[in-house]
Design an enzyme around this catalytic site. Sequence first.
Site, PDB file in Angstrom:
ATOM      1  N   HIS A  95       7.001   0.225   5.135  1.00  0.00           N
ATOM      2  CA  HIS A  95       6.007  -0.753   5.595  1.00  0.00           C
ATOM      3  C   HIS A  95       5.405  -0.262   6.898  1.00  0.00           C
ATOM      4  CE1 HIS A  95       4.201  -4.588   6.748  1.00  0.00           C
ATOM      5  NE2 HIS A  95       4.307  -4.901   5.476  1.00  0.00           N
TER       6      HIS A  95
ATOM      7  N   ASP B 287       7.834  -6.416  -1.956  1.00  0.00           N
ATOM      8  CA  ASP B 287       7.509  -6.126  -3.349  1.00  0.00           C
ATOM      9  C   ASP B 287       8.678  -5.580  -4.154  1.00  0.00           C
ATOM     10  OD1 ASP B 287       4.797  -6.867  -3.180  1.00  0.00           O
ATOM     11  OD2 ASP B 287       4.408  -5.050  -2.038  1.00  0.00           O
TER      12      ASP B 287
HETATM   13  N1  ACO Z   1       8.643   6.635  -0.336  1.00  0.00           N
HETATM   14  C1  ACO Z   1       8.766   7.880   0.223  1.00  0.00           C
HETATM   15  N2  ACO Z   1       8.279   8.220   1.417  1.00  0.00           N
HETATM   16  C2  ACO Z   1       7.644   7.278   2.111  1.00  0.00           C
HETATM   17  C3  ACO Z   1       7.475   5.962   1.615  1.00  0.00           C
HETATM   18  C4  ACO Z   1       8.009   5.663   0.348  1.00  0.00           C
HETATM   19  N3  ACO Z   1       7.876   4.431  -0.186  1.00  0.00           N
HETATM   20  N4  ACO Z   1       6.789   5.216   2.508  1.00  0.00           N
HETATM   21  C5  ACO Z   1       6.528   6.032   3.545  1.00  0.00           C
HETATM   22  N5  ACO Z   1       7.042   7.277   3.316  1.00  0.00           N
HETATM   23  C6  ACO Z   1       6.984   8.420   4.222  1.00  0.00           C
HETATM   24  C7  ACO Z   1       5.583   8.995   4.281  1.00  0.00           C
HETATM   25  O1  ACO Z   1       5.405  10.007   3.304  1.00  0.00           O
HETATM   26  C8  ACO Z   1       5.515   9.516   5.688  1.00  0.00           C
HETATM   27  O2  ACO Z   1       6.195  10.750   5.717  1.00  0.00           O
HETATM   28  P1  ACO Z   1       5.764  11.909   6.780  1.00  0.00           P
HETATM   29  O3  ACO Z   1       6.007  11.317   8.128  1.00  0.00           O
HETATM   30  O4  ACO Z   1       6.673  13.038   6.459  1.00  0.00           O
HETATM   31  O5  ACO Z   1       4.324  12.188   6.510  1.00  0.00           O
HETATM   32  C9  ACO Z   1       6.344   8.514   6.494  1.00  0.00           C
HETATM   33  O6  ACO Z   1       7.260   7.928   5.534  1.00  0.00           O
HETATM   34  C10 ACO Z   1       5.521   7.412   7.131  1.00  0.00           C
HETATM   35  O7  ACO Z   1       4.803   6.764   6.109  1.00  0.00           O
HETATM   36  P2  ACO Z   1       3.264   6.440   6.146  1.00  0.00           P
HETATM   37  O8  ACO Z   1       2.708   6.480   4.762  1.00  0.00           O
HETATM   38  O9  ACO Z   1       2.578   7.242   7.188  1.00  0.00           O
HETATM   39  O10 ACO Z   1       3.337   4.944   6.642  1.00  0.00           O
HETATM   40  P3  ACO Z   1       2.194   3.913   6.526  1.00  0.00           P
HETATM   41  O11 ACO Z   1       2.496   2.890   7.540  1.00  0.00           O
HETATM   42  O12 ACO Z   1       0.867   4.560   6.574  1.00  0.00           O
HETATM   43  O13 ACO Z   1       2.365   3.317   5.049  1.00  0.00           O
HETATM   44  C11 ACO Z   1       3.089   2.070   3.209  1.00  0.00           C
HETATM   45  C12 ACO Z   1       3.089   2.201   4.723  1.00  0.00           C
HETATM   46  C13 ACO Z   1       1.661   2.233   2.658  1.00  0.00           C
HETATM   47  C14 ACO Z   1       3.563   0.667   2.834  1.00  0.00           C
HETATM   48  C15 ACO Z   1       4.012   3.146   2.616  1.00  0.00           C
HETATM   49  O14 ACO Z   1       5.323   2.948   3.104  1.00  0.00           O
HETATM   50  C16 ACO Z   1       4.014   3.113   1.091  1.00  0.00           C
HETATM   51  O15 ACO Z   1       3.128   3.683   0.460  1.00  0.00           O
HETATM   52  N6  ACO Z   1       5.029   2.438   0.444  1.00  0.00           N
HETATM   53  C17 ACO Z   1       5.063   2.314  -0.973  1.00  0.00           C
HETATM   54  C18 ACO Z   1       4.074   1.255  -1.447  1.00  0.00           C
HETATM   55  C19 ACO Z   1       4.515  -0.135  -1.113  1.00  0.00           C
HETATM   56  O16 ACO Z   1       5.645  -0.538  -1.326  1.00  0.00           O
HETATM   57  N7  ACO Z   1       3.557  -0.922  -0.591  1.00  0.00           N
HETATM   58  C20 ACO Z   1       3.778  -2.340  -0.249  1.00  0.00           C
HETATM   59  C21 ACO Z   1       3.703  -2.569   1.213  1.00  0.00           C
HETATM   60  S1  ACO Z   1       4.073  -4.231   1.574  1.00  0.00           S
HETATM   61  C22 ACO Z   1       2.661  -5.065   1.218  1.00  0.00           C
HETATM   62  O17 ACO Z   1       1.580  -4.604   1.317  1.00  0.00           O
HETATM   63  C23 ACO Z   1       2.836  -6.393   0.755  1.00  0.00           C
END
Ligand code: ACO
Length: 440
Positions: A313, A371
């Site tokens: 998140h 989720d």
């Molecule tokens: N699985 C694996 N790796 C992950 C995940 C994941 N679910 N989420 C984040 N990471 C990693 C990223 O690849 C990134 O790695 P890096 O630093 O090596 O590049 C690091 O963790 C930071 O993640 P970001 O994507 O930069 O974080 P951001 O805040 O932009 O994204 C998000 C948050 C979009 C929710 C992301 O965690 C994600 O895509 N999760 C899966 C989708 C999801 O569950 N979305 C629901 C969110 S809650 C809602 O909207 C109600």
Amino acid sequence: MSKTKVASKNKTAKLTIDNKSVFLPIYHSTEGESVIDITNLHSEANVFTYDPGFTSTASCESKITFIDGNKGILRYRGYDIEELAKKSDFIEVVNLLIYGDLPNKAQLKKYKQLISRHTLLHDQIINFFQGFRRDAHPMAMMVGVMGALSSFYQDSLDINDAHQRQEATRRIIAKASTIGAMAYKYSIGQSFVSPKNNLSFSENFLHMCFSNTAEEYKISPILAKAMDTIFILHADHEQNASTSTVRLAGSSGANPFACIAAGVSSLWGPAHGGANQAALEMLEEIGTSKNIQKYLKKAKSKKDPFKLMGFGHRVYKNYDPRAKILKNICQKVLKHTGIKNDPILKLAMDLEKIALNDKYFIEKKLYPNVDFYSGIILKAIGFPPEMFTVIFAISRTAGWTAQWTEMIEDPIQKIGRPRQLYTGNKHHKYGYKRSKKNTR
Ligand code: ACO
């Protein structure tokens, strides 16, 4: 909304660019991080700030929802989400979000009547539905029909009229559940079921989805409570992508139905509200606990676009408090529906345990989000995965309308118009220019 920003006493940020210093006021939040006011930065220093994804940007002042992502705290108007989930119902939470505090008994009764009086849709909206392909995703219908309300309810489009704003808000909240249920019925080829105003908001939604012309759906209080809790937990989440979309659309003066339709569109994406459908589909794809390591490896690989859906998140760097509540409800719902030893729930719990002990997830502070468990509950209630994001959208109409109203009533509100870091061509004379990069 009154202007309540409080500048920190004797505290400003100093920014020096090419020997020129600019002093920027710092404002205190009532809780959480302070903010640096950069409003005059461009006029004083001729630079913009650059923050793709708004990771360090507060886009507005708000009094509605507070999140402490490190501690895993979520509060609506100062009330802990855990307490609201236990003691309130969805319409009380809607009232809280919109009006700023919990209503008394008489106010709540009146508000419930006001909302339920708006559950019906104009009859011609049925014709509107007929225009969708039978296999249309219910979110496509949600986006289209929500926007179309602007043409059906033209007496609540004047955003400068407080009465019309309230009327539009009630219509959006009440009609979203009817639209969502109709989208579901349309997708399974059944006739629409009319709302019943003697039922609670959540009971009525279950009735509109699961009753049919031949048989009345018997509403279980346990499932109705689970449904209501899901609505409460998704009602608002401060300036997330869809809420910011609603605010940005509304900042131009667009009508409220159009703004909410923009919010529904933004919510649909798998990185946001679409993650509940994606999380359940992912669990089904993983299939068995034996495959967890294989999928964790994929999630950790930079070369693989696969992510663990329902994990991570932008704000929570701790367990999402909503996921904790849902994990508990999930067990109750599965027990009630007689789904003993559900393999998907077992897989989800195994996956959570393994991921939370994995170095990659620990270091990046990736925890289950709202989720992760909601899809399992909704599936047990009887909804197909395509409906999960629709249900999220129905609940989020509460937060979207509260945030939209707050924005319209903010005296410093102006059109949202970000700038950019331009890295395109410099000026050149008109004419065909051969470029290796131009592959079209
Ligand atoms: N699985 C694996 N790796 C992950 C995940 C994941 N679910 N989420 C984040 N990471 C990693 C990223 O690849 C990134 O790695 P890096 O630093 O090596 O590049 C690091 O963790 C930071 O993640 P970001 O994507 O930069 O974080 P951001 O805040 O932009 O994204 C998000 C948050 C979009 C929710 C992301 O965690 C994600 O895509 N999760 C899966 C989708 C999801 O569950 N979305 C629901 C969110 S809650 C809602 O909207 C109600």
